[in-house]
Scaffold this motif. Sequence first.
Motif, PDB file in Angstrom:
ATOM      1  N   TRP A  45       0.972  -1.065  -0.090  1.00  0.00           N
ATOM      2  CA  TRP A  45       0.022   0.265  -0.261  1.00  0.00           C
ATOM      3  C   TRP A  45       0.856   1.319   0.165  1.00  0.00           C
ATOM      4  O   TRP A  45       0.868   2.350  -0.375  1.00  0.00           O
ATOM      5  CB  TRP A  45      -0.833   0.154   0.909  1.00  0.00           C
ATOM      6  CG  TRP A  45      -1.296   1.567   1.832  1.00  0.00           C
ATOM      7  CD1 TRP A  45      -2.266   1.728   1.228  1.00  0.00           C
ATOM      8  CD2 TRP A  45      -1.108   2.353   2.585  1.00  0.00           C
ATOM      9  NE1 TRP A  45      -2.737   3.292   1.322  1.00  0.00           N
ATOM     10  CE2 TRP A  45      -2.148   3.381   2.556  1.00  0.00           C
ATOM     11  CE3 TRP A  45      -0.435   2.914   3.020  1.00  0.00           C
ATOM     12  CZ2 TRP A  45      -2.168   4.817   2.787  1.00  0.00           C
ATOM     13  CZ3 TRP A  45       0.135   3.578   3.723  1.00  0.00           C
ATOM     14  CH2 TRP A  45      -0.695   5.183   3.762  1.00  0.00           C
ATOM     15  N   TYR A  94      -9.887  -1.078   4.916  1.00  0.00           N
ATOM     16  CA  TYR A  94     -10.117  -2.201   4.212  1.00  0.00           C
ATOM     17  C   TYR A  94     -11.079  -3.302   4.829  1.00  0.00           C
ATOM     18  O   TYR A  94     -11.009  -2.785   6.136  1.00  0.00           O
ATOM     19  CB  TYR A  94      -8.390  -2.857   4.128  1.00  0.00           C
ATOM     20  CG  TYR A  94      -7.398  -2.594   4.749  1.00  0.00           C
ATOM     21  CD1 TYR A  94      -7.506  -4.463   5.712  1.00  0.00           C
ATOM     22  CD2 TYR A  94      -6.499  -1.902   5.969  1.00  0.00           C
ATOM     23  CE1 TYR A  94      -6.820  -4.193   6.649  1.00  0.00           C
ATOM     24  CE2 TYR A  94      -6.188  -2.341   6.669  1.00  0.00           C
ATOM     25  CZ  TYR A  94      -6.077  -3.321   7.197  1.00  0.00           C
ATOM     26  OH  TYR A  94      -5.432  -3.886   8.550  1.00  0.00           O
ATOM     27  N   PRO A 105      -5.267  -8.199   4.284  1.00  0.00           N
ATOM     28  CA  PRO A 105      -6.142  -7.289   4.080  1.00  0.00           C
ATOM     29  C   PRO A 105      -6.238  -8.236   2.264  1.00  0.00           C
ATOM     30  O   PRO A 105      -5.862  -8.131   1.595  1.00  0.00           O
ATOM     31  CB  PRO A 105      -5.015  -6.302   3.481  1.00  0.00           C
ATOM     32  CG  PRO A 105      -4.331  -6.586   4.737  1.00  0.00           C
ATOM     33  CD  PRO A 105      -3.978  -7.526   4.113  1.00  0.00           C
ATOM     34  N   TRP A 149      -7.546  -6.423  -0.345  1.00  0.00           N
ATOM     35  CA  TRP A 149      -6.807  -5.481  -1.246  1.00  0.00           C
ATOM     36  C   TRP A 149      -5.251  -6.594  -2.547  1.00  0.00           C
ATOM     37  O   TRP A 149      -5.248  -6.266  -2.795  1.00  0.00           O
ATOM     38  CB  TRP A 149      -6.472  -3.872  -1.534  1.00  0.00           C
ATOM     39  CG  TRP A 149      -5.819  -3.523   0.039  1.00  0.00           C
ATOM     40  CD1 TRP A 149      -6.818  -3.713   0.880  1.00  0.00           C
ATOM     41  CD2 TRP A 149      -4.680  -3.446   0.158  1.00  0.00           C
ATOM     42  NE1 TRP A 149      -5.474  -3.048   2.106  1.00  0.00           N
ATOM     43  CE2 TRP A 149      -4.390  -3.048   1.628  1.00  0.00           C
ATOM     44  CE3 TRP A 149      -3.480  -4.087  -0.990  1.00  0.00           C
ATOM     45  CZ2 TRP A 149      -2.934  -3.448   2.381  1.00  0.00           C
ATOM     46  CZ3 TRP A 149      -2.107  -3.771   0.106  1.00  0.00           C
ATOM     47  CH2 TRP A 149      -2.227  -3.676   1.492  1.00  0.00           C
ATOM     48  N   TRP A 177      -7.191   1.681  -4.253  1.00  0.00           N
ATOM     49  CA  TRP A 177      -6.734   0.366  -4.290  1.00  0.00           C
ATOM     50  C   TRP A 177      -7.180   0.219  -5.448  1.00  0.00           C
ATOM     51  O   TRP A 177      -8.851  -0.610  -5.484  1.00  0.00           O
ATOM     52  CB  TRP A 177      -6.297  -0.257  -3.899  1.00  0.00           C
ATOM     53  CG  TRP A 177      -5.778  -1.689  -3.172  1.00  0.00           C
ATOM     54  CD1 TRP A 177      -5.388  -2.926  -4.887  1.00  0.00           C
ATOM     55  CD2 TRP A 177      -3.954  -1.626  -3.184  1.00  0.00           C
ATOM     56  NE1 TRP A 177      -4.424  -3.359  -4.116  1.00  0.00           N
ATOM     57  CE2 TRP A 177      -3.211  -2.891  -3.658  1.00  0.00           C
ATOM     58  CE3 TRP A 177      -3.408  -0.556  -2.689  1.00  0.00           C
ATOM     59  CZ2 TRP A 177      -2.158  -3.060  -3.949  1.00  0.00           C
ATOM     60  CZ3 TRP A 177      -1.570  -0.397  -2.439  1.00  0.00           C
ATOM     61  CH2 TRP A 177      -1.812  -2.136  -3.324  1.00  0.00           C
TER      62      TRP A 177
END
Length: 297
Positions: free
Chosen positions: A106, A164, A242, A244, A295
């Motif tokens: 991230w 998230y 997470p 993403w 994202w």
Amino acid sequence: MIDRNHLEILRAVDDAGSLTAAAETLHLTQSALSHSIRKLEASLNTRLWIRDGRRLRLTQAGEYLLALARRVLPQLEHAETVVSEIARGQRGILRIGMECHPCYQWLLKVVQPYLAQWPDVDVDVKQKFQFGGIGALFGHDIDLLVTPDPLDRPGLRFEPVFDYELVLAVARQHPLAGQDWVGPEALAQETLITYPVPVERLDIFTRFFLPAQAGPARHKVIETTDIMLQMVAAGRGVTALPGWLVAEYGQSLPIVPVRLGAQGLDKQIFLGRREQDQGIDYLEAFMALARAVRWDP
């Protein structure tokens, strides 16, 4: 009576392990270094080191001054660097500490546009501060701390910058892959793979297993995300990450996400900084970019 040179000598001797090595590091003769310490001991009327065979051992007073050196010297060195960069018309270095294994991917999404917008600011990411970031902030070793688990401390401010969902990553052929969501009992026969983090700091345990008084059959620890998800793809276990991140790796690996619990496990990434640093333009700009990043795997 105590000046910066004394603190630098204490730190150098502790780091180098001997007076001779410390003298070389500080570009002093051993006699000059010893004379400086003897003079300080005389003015304080106490010993800082005692001989223990061929080694030097710090006294209680010496240990106290060493701890002081570890706190104060990094702040002085950082201040000198910042002032020097300001004098040269530069912005400086933004030092970021990571207290979150999967947050690194991230962070890269934020750093890339930040470097383009702020050509006079360098970014240094310090992963050695994983799980000890509060002390690093107070010690001025870092300027920002990336963490999913902020701690309320006077003098620090944490702001959420990214929401998230924590999901279960399983192999595409895993029996659970087709489920809308899974409960703790569904993982009773599974091998759970996690980062090397104490169980009390793992949401999969604190928010999923422990409230249900359940747990996996086995718990395996792996340090890197790549290897962890390779193991999952090979059917060697499952992991909680997470959503993403699982979506991004799912483009190249046969893994899929499954919701943890009917309502899911929502999380946030926080950025922590010292309150006294509020208003610094390049810090504020990084915070704004971090809040704006979305994202898109």
